[in-house]
Scaffold this active site. Sequence first.
Site, PDB file in Angstrom:
ATOM      1  N   LYS A   1      -5.898  -5.564   3.678  1.00  0.00           N
ATOM      2  CA  LYS A   1      -6.745  -4.291   3.517  1.00  0.00           C
ATOM      3  C   LYS A   1      -7.844  -4.685   2.333  1.00  0.00           C
ATOM      4  O   LYS A   1      -7.421  -4.928   1.233  1.00  0.00           O
ATOM      5  CB  LYS A   1      -5.902  -3.362   3.156  1.00  0.00           C
ATOM      6  CG  LYS A   1      -6.634  -1.782   2.803  1.00  0.00           C
ATOM      7  CD  LYS A   1      -5.593  -0.771   2.616  1.00  0.00           C
ATOM      8  CE  LYS A   1      -6.140   0.429   1.956  1.00  0.00           C
ATOM      9  NZ  LYS A   1      -5.160   1.763   2.130  1.00  0.00           N
TER      10      LYS A   1
ATOM     11  N   ASP B   1      -0.393  -0.485  -4.873  1.00  0.00           N
ATOM     12  CA  ASP B   1      -1.486  -0.027  -5.420  1.00  0.00           C
ATOM     13  C   ASP B   1      -1.629   1.359  -6.032  1.00  0.00           C
ATOM     14  O   ASP B   1      -2.410   1.808  -6.748  1.00  0.00           O
ATOM     15  CB  ASP B   1      -2.804   0.008  -4.242  1.00  0.00           C
ATOM     16  CG  ASP B   1      -2.455   1.132  -3.094  1.00  0.00           C
ATOM     17  OD1 ASP B   1      -1.162   1.354  -2.923  1.00  0.00           O
ATOM     18  OD2 ASP B   1      -3.259   1.315  -2.265  1.00  0.00           O
ATOM     19  N   ASN B   2      -0.683   2.271  -5.361  1.00  0.00           N
ATOM     20  CA  ASN B   2      -0.376   3.609  -5.977  1.00  0.00           C
ATOM     21  C   ASN B   2       0.901   3.914  -5.613  1.00  0.00           C
ATOM     22  O   ASN B   2       1.757   3.181  -4.777  1.00  0.00           O
ATOM     23  CB  ASN B   2      -1.523   4.502  -5.636  1.00  0.00           C
ATOM     24  CG  ASN B   2      -1.634   4.543  -4.130  1.00  0.00           C
ATOM     25  OD1 ASN B   2      -2.555   3.922  -3.733  1.00  0.00           O
ATOM     26  ND2 ASN B   2      -0.749   4.810  -3.432  1.00  0.00           N
TER      27      ASN B   2
ATOM     28  N   HIS C   1     -10.814  -2.368   1.615  1.00  0.00           N
ATOM     29  CA  HIS C   1     -11.154  -0.951   1.159  1.00  0.00           C
ATOM     30  C   HIS C   1     -12.038  -0.717   0.280  1.00  0.00           C
ATOM     31  O   HIS C   1     -11.744   0.206  -0.491  1.00  0.00           O
ATOM     32  CB  HIS C   1      -9.942  -0.183   0.943  1.00  0.00           C
ATOM     33  CG  HIS C   1      -9.756   1.198   1.360  1.00  0.00           C
ATOM     34  ND1 HIS C   1      -8.934   1.926   0.982  1.00  0.00           N
ATOM     35  CD2 HIS C   1     -10.829   2.011   1.946  1.00  0.00           C
ATOM     36  CE1 HIS C   1      -8.952   3.301   1.368  1.00  0.00           C
ATOM     37  NE2 HIS C   1     -10.391   3.309   1.978  1.00  0.00           N
TER      38      HIS C   1
ATOM     39  N   HIS D   1       1.580   2.118   4.166  1.00  0.00           N
ATOM     40  CA  HIS D   1       0.623   3.140   4.295  1.00  0.00           C
ATOM     41  C   HIS D   1       0.900   3.799   5.747  1.00  0.00           C
ATOM     42  O   HIS D   1       1.002   3.312   6.835  1.00  0.00           O
ATOM     43  CB  HIS D   1      -0.740   2.603   3.979  1.00  0.00           C
ATOM     44  CG  HIS D   1      -1.921   3.780   3.919  1.00  0.00           C
ATOM     45  ND1 HIS D   1      -2.058   4.627   4.994  1.00  0.00           N
ATOM     46  CD2 HIS D   1      -2.541   4.245   2.799  1.00  0.00           C
ATOM     47  CE1 HIS D   1      -3.217   5.610   4.580  1.00  0.00           C
ATOM     48  NE2 HIS D   1      -3.289   5.166   3.329  1.00  0.00           N
TER      49      HIS D   1
ATOM     50  N   SER E   1      -8.383   1.865   5.396  1.00  0.00           N
ATOM     51  CA  SER E   1      -6.669   2.394   5.631  1.00  0.00           C
ATOM     52  C   SER E   1      -6.709   2.542   7.070  1.00  0.00           C
ATOM     53  O   SER E   1      -7.391   2.618   7.841  1.00  0.00           O
ATOM     54  CB  SER E   1      -6.594   3.755   5.181  1.00  0.00           C
ATOM     55  OG  SER E   1      -6.602   3.585   3.525  1.00  0.00           O
TER      56      SER E   1
ATOM     57  N   LYS F   1       1.592   9.529  -5.240  1.00  0.00           N
ATOM     58  CA  LYS F   1       0.321   9.110  -5.017  1.00  0.00           C
ATOM     59  C   LYS F   1      -0.652  10.540  -5.209  1.00  0.00           C
ATOM     60  O   LYS F   1      -0.398  11.564  -4.784  1.00  0.00           O
ATOM     61  CB  LYS F   1       0.065   8.842  -3.771  1.00  0.00           C
ATOM     62  CG  LYS F   1      -1.181   8.660  -2.776  1.00  0.00           C
ATOM     63  CD  LYS F   1      -1.351   7.877  -1.550  1.00  0.00           C
ATOM     64  CE  LYS F   1      -2.517   7.926  -1.053  1.00  0.00           C
ATOM     65  NZ  LYS F   1      -2.696   7.051   0.069  1.00  0.00           N
TER      66      LYS F   1
ATOM     67  N   ASP G   1       0.961  -1.260   0.007  1.00  0.00           N
ATOM     68  CA  ASP G   1       0.078   0.170   0.024  1.00  0.00           C
ATOM     69  C   ASP G   1       0.887   1.203   0.157  1.00  0.00           C
ATOM     70  O   ASP G   1       1.629   1.520   0.933  1.00  0.00           O
ATOM     71  CB  ASP G   1      -1.006  -0.031   1.271  1.00  0.00           C
ATOM     72  CG  ASP G   1      -1.989   1.011   1.042  1.00  0.00           C
ATOM     73  OD1 ASP G   1      -1.994   1.912   0.183  1.00  0.00           O
ATOM     74  OD2 ASP G   1      -2.924   0.892   1.891  1.00  0.00           O
ATOM     75  N   ASP G   2       0.885   2.044  -1.164  1.00  0.00           N
ATOM     76  CA  ASP G   2       1.524   3.406  -1.015  1.00  0.00           C
ATOM     77  C   ASP G   2       3.071   2.979  -1.232  1.00  0.00           C
ATOM     78  O   ASP G   2       3.833   3.791  -0.886  1.00  0.00           O
ATOM     79  CB  ASP G   2       1.345   4.115  -0.077  1.00  0.00           C
ATOM     80  CG  ASP G   2      -0.080   4.691   0.089  1.00  0.00           C
ATOM     81  OD1 ASP G   2      -0.865   4.226  -0.796  1.00  0.00           O
ATOM     82  OD2 ASP G   2      -0.279   5.573   1.031  1.00  0.00           O
TER      83      ASP G   2
ATOM     84  N   ARG H   1      -7.964  -0.556  -6.069  1.00  0.00           N
ATOM     85  CA  ARG H   1      -8.098  -2.369  -5.682  1.00  0.00           C
ATOM     86  C   ARG H   1      -9.347  -2.654  -6.538  1.00  0.00           C
ATOM     87  O   ARG H   1      -9.518  -3.652  -6.976  1.00  0.00           O
ATOM     88  CB  ARG H   1      -8.516  -2.121  -4.209  1.00  0.00           C
ATOM     89  CG  ARG H   1      -7.043  -2.162  -3.437  1.00  0.00           C
ATOM     90  CD  ARG H   1      -7.469  -1.450  -2.080  1.00  0.00           C
ATOM     91  NE  ARG H   1      -6.081  -0.699  -1.729  1.00  0.00           N
ATOM     92  CZ  ARG H   1      -4.895  -1.488  -1.170  1.00  0.00           C
ATOM     93  NH1 ARG H   1      -5.212  -2.863  -0.668  1.00  0.00           N
ATOM     94  NH2 ARG H   1      -3.683  -1.038  -1.030  1.00  0.00           N
TER      95      ARG H   1
ATOM     96  N   CYS I   1      -6.162   4.404  -3.185  1.00  0.00           N
ATOM     97  CA  CYS I   1      -6.448   3.144  -2.639  1.00  0.00           C
ATOM     98  C   CYS I   1      -7.686   2.328  -3.408  1.00  0.00           C
ATOM     99  O   CYS I   1      -7.453   1.508  -3.960  1.00  0.00           O
ATOM    100  CB  CYS I   1      -6.598   2.902  -1.272  1.00  0.00           C
ATOM    101  SG  CYS I   1      -5.065   3.436  -0.332  1.00  0.00           S
TER     102      CYS I   1
END
Length: 458
Positions: free
Chosen positions: A132, A263-264, A134, A211, A157, A284, A39-40, A83, A79
């Site tokens: 996660k 994810d990003n 989300h 994250h 998150s 991001k 994540d991130d 996803r 996010c």
Amino acid sequence: MKKSVLFFFSTLLLMSSNPSKKKQVKKDKLPNIIHIFADDLGYGDLGCFGATDIKTPNIDRLAKEGMKFTSFYSASSVCSPSRAGLLTGRYPQRMGINQVFFPESFTGMPPEEITIAEMLKQQSYATGIVGKWHLGHREKFLPLQQGFDSYFGIPYSNDMESVVYMRNNEVEDFVVDQRYTTKRYTEEAIHFIDQNRERPFFLYLAHTMPHVPLYASEKFKGSSERGLYGDVIQELDWSVGKVLNKLEALGLLEDTLVIFSSDNGPWLVMEDHGGSAGPLREGKQYTFEGGIRAPTLAMWKGKIAPGTVTESLATQMDWFPTIASLAHTEIPKDRPIDGSDIAPVLLGTGERQGDSFLFFSGAELQGYRKGDWKVKNAYQGFDGNQWVKRVAPHDSLLVNLKKDLGEQNNLYRSQKEKALALFSEMRNELDKMGPLPLSQVVQGDDDTSHFMYLEQKN
Ligand code: MG
């Protein structure tokens, strides 16, 4: 009942339309799929993508023994839409997921969407998600209602109000010590692999880290040369090692496609608690390369040639049709699927169909890539706040990504004809998508859902 009917129907389809395919299904063992999603995580945060202050030997092993994608896009720079795109193979704008869900959102990804897990149920895969989600926390939006047999993880998150551990449809733990989230997820993932070793499985391991707020366990604190952020990545690397070792111990490496991605891009406004986009511009929340291009790896022993690097454009949405192809299932025919099958790229037998990509920010189409070229709308700039980094205004943009990975050399004025042609193509692509739904992401006080977990705690 419904599932067995679906399975029967799809088998019938395979039998009637392609008799040789039926034989193949019997002969080949269906591959396990593990999709590990950070994540991130930034493009510059892994050893195999150039980081020198973070050591990631286990993740680097995926590159050494598999394929590294240098031009791989997530569906979004934030996010939830990212996803949704991964799980359905569709641009999230098709389902109105233009921003992230919050604990006070009483909506989620529409239950009618078909996920990779649901698709794999046609072939009786065991399907699990750890981490996660989300995509909505109300029961009808949770993973078990989207084709997953099991769920363990934080539904949102980790900086949001309701940080809880859920098991399937219930809250299992109201107290989450985030220092151990990576470890906990890893144990759950290993358990899932163990439980399903005898049958084809799909494991979606969607880590909460890196994250913010960042947490590492004692063992990893201070282990890297890039502060807590680096420590967190090194713990994720440990986790990847655990998964690979487990597969090896069970003799499953040759039966398993292991994917690693993010994810990003990195959350740069968090400064040293955000990652690095390496050579890419911004991170991001933006449609520059740093926001959407994700460090992506795929390893499948005996199938993917070791040490392969591909510059071929590919996207997170490609996994849906790719996995369908590898598992000999059908993709839905009643809706557009935006991903392309990259099985030929993985197996070295051919190329991906299509070399274009749409860069959405929220509901707005901001940019378009075709081959090596990218155009992006002019931008008035943003002053920045606590959550979003300041970005200076810019003119309409035309860049050649092959020569200018960092999007620094704007050719818009000097090659205006080329730019206008690409902008026109971009508008056509949007038109082809037809009318897009209004936002499904609704925030606000709707009766019961607002902070439901906190209420339960009291
Ligand atoms: Mg993210």
